[in-house]
Design a protein around this motif. Sequence first.
Motif, PDB file in Angstrom:
ATOM      1  N   PRO A   1       0.797  -1.233   0.000  1.00 21.48           N
ATOM      2  CA  PRO A   1       0.000   0.000   0.000  1.00 21.48           C
ATOM      3  C   PRO A   1       0.828   1.281   0.000  1.00 21.48           C
ATOM      4  N   ARG A   2       2.073   1.219   0.421  1.00 23.94           N
ATOM      5  CA  ARG A   2       2.899   2.433   0.403  1.00 23.94           C
ATOM      6  C   ARG A   2       3.803   2.463  -0.829  1.00 23.94           C
ATOM      7  N   GLY A   3       3.479   1.618  -1.816  1.00 18.31           N
ATOM      8  CA  GLY A   3       4.213   1.697  -3.076  1.00 18.31           C
ATOM      9  C   GLY A   3       5.552   0.989  -3.102  1.00 18.31           C
ATOM     10  N   ILE A   4       5.792   0.088  -2.146  1.00 14.74           N
ATOM     11  CA  ILE A   4       7.049  -0.665  -2.194  1.00 14.74           C
ATOM     12  C   ILE A   4       6.831  -1.916  -3.040  1.00 14.74           C
ATOM     13  N   PRO A   5       7.628  -2.082  -4.097  1.00  9.37           N
ATOM     14  CA  PRO A   5       7.424  -3.243  -4.965  1.00  9.37           C
ATOM     15  C   PRO A   5       7.973  -4.528  -4.352  1.00  9.37           C
ATOM     16  N   GLN A   6       7.345  -5.634  -4.695  1.00  9.94           N
ATOM     17  CA  GLN A   6       7.826  -6.925  -4.219  1.00  9.94           C
ATOM     18  C   GLN A   6       8.956  -7.421  -5.107  1.00  9.94           C
TER      19      GLN A   6
ATOM     20  N   GLU B   1       6.175  -0.051  10.725  1.00  7.27           N
ATOM     21  CA  GLU B   1       6.626  -1.388  11.093  1.00  7.27           C
ATOM     22  C   GLU B   1       6.208  -2.419  10.048  1.00  7.27           C
ATOM     23  N   GLU B   2       4.988  -2.221   9.509  1.00  9.95           N
ATOM     24  CA  GLU B   2       4.521  -3.109   8.448  1.00  9.95           C
ATOM     25  C   GLU B   2       5.465  -3.024   7.252  1.00  9.95           C
ATOM     26  N   ASP B   3       5.806  -1.782   6.859  1.00  6.25           N
ATOM     27  CA  ASP B   3       6.720  -1.578   5.739  1.00  6.25           C
ATOM     28  C   ASP B   3       8.064  -2.211   6.023  1.00  6.25           C
ATOM     29  N   LEU B   4       8.553  -2.053   7.249  1.00  8.24           N
ATOM     30  CA  LEU B   4       9.860  -2.614   7.594  1.00  8.24           C
ATOM     31  C   LEU B   4       9.848  -4.131   7.456  1.00  8.24           C
ATOM     32  N   GLU B   5       8.738  -4.750   7.870  1.00  7.92           N
ATOM     33  CA  GLU B   5       8.650  -6.201   7.750  1.00  7.92           C
ATOM     34  C   GLU B   5       8.593  -6.618   6.284  1.00  7.92           C
ATOM     35  N   PHE B   6       7.839  -5.853   5.491  1.00 13.10           N
ATOM     36  CA  PHE B   6       7.745  -6.148   4.062  1.00 13.10           C
ATOM     37  C   PHE B   6       9.116  -5.996   3.405  1.00 13.10           C
ATOM     38  N   LEU B   7       9.824  -4.926   3.785  1.00  9.32           N
ATOM     39  CA  LEU B   7      11.167  -4.712   3.241  1.00  9.32           C
ATOM     40  C   LEU B   7      12.089  -5.857   3.634  1.00  9.32           C
ATOM     41  N   ARG B   8      12.011  -6.264   4.905  1.00  7.18           N
ATOM     42  CA  ARG B   8      12.831  -7.377   5.400  1.00  7.18           C
ATOM     43  C   ARG B   8      12.599  -8.626   4.544  1.00  7.18           C
ATOM     44  N   GLU B   9      11.318  -8.908   4.277  1.00  7.16           N
ATOM     45  CA  GLU B   9      10.983 -10.093   3.480  1.00  7.16           C
ATOM     46  C   GLU B   9      11.613 -10.012   2.100  1.00  7.16           C
ATOM     47  N   ASN B  10      11.521  -8.832   1.486  1.00  2.00           N
ATOM     48  CA  ASN B  10      12.051  -8.692   0.129  1.00  2.00           C
ATOM     49  C   ASN B  10      13.567  -8.706   0.104  1.00  2.00           C
ATOM     50  N   ILE B  11      14.175  -8.123   1.125  1.00  2.00           N
ATOM     51  CA  ILE B  11      15.636  -8.188   1.224  1.00  2.00           C
ATOM     52  C   ILE B  11      16.057  -9.652   1.297  1.00  2.00           C
TER      53      ILE B  11
ATOM     54  N   THR C   1      12.859   4.386   6.412  1.00  2.00           N
ATOM     55  CA  THR C   1      11.685   3.995   7.201  1.00  2.00           C
ATOM     56  C   THR C   1      12.068   3.843   8.672  1.00  2.00           C
ATOM     57  N   LEU C   2      13.255   3.295   8.906  1.00  2.00           N
ATOM     58  CA  LEU C   2      13.728   3.151  10.285  1.00  2.00           C
ATOM     59  C   LEU C   2      13.843   4.520  10.952  1.00  2.00           C
ATOM     60  N   ARG C   3      14.334   5.482  10.176  1.00  2.00           N
ATOM     61  CA  ARG C   3      14.490   6.826  10.725  1.00  2.00           C
ATOM     62  C   ARG C   3      13.134   7.423  11.071  1.00  2.00           C
ATOM     63  N   ARG C   4      12.149   7.213  10.167  1.00  2.00           N
ATOM     64  CA  ARG C   4      10.816   7.735  10.414  1.00  2.00           C
ATOM     65  C   ARG C   4      10.210   7.091  11.658  1.00  2.00           C
ATOM     66  N   ALA C   5      10.418   5.770  11.782  1.00  2.52           N
ATOM     67  CA  ALA C   5       9.884   5.046  12.937  1.00  2.52           C
ATOM     68  C   ALA C   5      10.524   5.558  14.222  1.00  2.52           C
ATOM     69  N   ALA C   6      11.831   5.839  14.164  1.00  2.00           N
ATOM     70  CA  ALA C   6      12.524   6.330  15.354  1.00  2.00           C
ATOM     71  C   ALA C   6      11.960   7.692  15.764  1.00  2.00           C
ATOM     72  N   GLY C   7      11.665   8.534  14.776  1.00  8.43           N
ATOM     73  CA  GLY C   7      11.066   9.834  15.053  1.00  8.43           C
ATOM     74  C   GLY C   7       9.725   9.688  15.747  1.00  8.43           C
TER      75      GLY C   7
ATOM     76  N   TYR D   1      16.356  -1.461  -1.603  1.00 11.19           N
ATOM     77  CA  TYR D   1      15.571  -1.895  -0.440  1.00 11.19           C
ATOM     78  C   TYR D   1      16.221  -1.424   0.857  1.00 11.19           C
ATOM     79  N   LYS D   2      17.556  -1.530   0.919  1.00  8.10           N
ATOM     80  CA  LYS D   2      18.262  -1.116   2.138  1.00  8.10           C
ATOM     81  C   LYS D   2      18.083   0.376   2.377  1.00  8.10           C
ATOM     82  N   TYR D   3      18.076   1.136   1.270  1.00  8.87           N
ATOM     83  CA  TYR D   3      17.891   2.578   1.400  1.00  8.87           C
ATOM     84  C   TYR D   3      16.506   2.875   1.971  1.00  8.87           C
ATOM     85  N   MET D   4      15.489   2.202   1.423  1.00 13.26           N
ATOM     86  CA  MET D   4      14.130   2.391   1.927  1.00 13.26           C
ATOM     87  C   MET D   4      14.039   1.959   3.386  1.00 13.26           C
TER      88      MET D   4
END
Lengths: 194, 132
Positions: free
Chosen positions: A19-24, A155-165, A62-68, A55-58
């Motif tokens: 939903p946030r436009g991150i491709p699989q 967090e959802e995005d981070l998990e999705f990114l983790r899966e794709n990484i 995202t990690l920075r946004r979550a920390a904020g 993916y690592k860049y995203m």
Amino acid sequence: MSTTSSSEPKPGEAGYVNPRGIPQAPFIEAVEEYVRSRDQVESILQSFQEMLSKYKYMEMSTLRRAAGLREKIPDIQKTLDTVLFLDSKRDAEEPTMLTTFELNDTLYAKANVTASDSVYLWLGANVMLEYPIAEATDLLTAKLKAAQESLKLCEEDLEFLRENITTVEVNTARVYNWDVQKRREEKEAGERIK
Amino acid sequence: MSLQMLPEGQETPDVQVSWEDQTRINTFSKLNTRLTNLEEEYQKTKDEMEYLEDVSTEIELIDEDELVQYKVGDTFYWIKQSEVVERLEKDTENASASLSELDEKVGTIKDEMNDLKASLYAKFGNAINLER
């Protein structure tokens, strides 16, 4: 803004975009069909490397946004706690309390605070507004909920990114292994001819 | 934890990775991150719980009508010991509730991870490494 229709790929299907436009990441069904010839190995590994760094860049941003948000949430919570505390004191027999408050970093002073019907909320940009307690509570609760919601999405995005990484990492290993094996086979075949 | 297949290919893993396997690997990796975060949160809540327990014992030494500085937000409020005790009880209740919630979550994730581990090791043997 994209809306989901039934024709769009679902999670797990090729071409899915979250939903946030991150491709699989693409999944390799069979390496020998994906690579075809050994000449391609290098460019394929290169493209995986590029995908991985995207993916690592995203992930980083995202990690920075979550920390904020993780910093912001306790701040809102503290303000809300204070408003609720003052609210609970409004009808107390002694609505005026002695407080020790932080005047500056590491400097505390005493003050008498009377719980009244309104509080002032700092809205940012040098603006402070007076709110009735109930409205302040509503506003802060809404802000808190919004912040928690966006943290959840992060967090959802981070998990999705983790899966794709992980998918890309496994892809890399599989193509690499396939190449090693092919090279060995060729070497063995060459030795047999000699 | 490393999810790389053996890079040097000493015992070339001749096993095909299906989408199902890939999903299992991804889920495992995802749960692993989730577990790390939850364990951190669990430790924090547990510390908080211990502080609350300590302070609840200490506060018994103070007279009921004496004023104690209780922190709300960034400010200390001078309120009666009896009221502080009440508020501490509520704080402890909340902390203990979230502690057991976290504990349950950690347990579920660990179970799920063990299942995934079993099926992945069964298929890939030492071509895959799922340890932390």
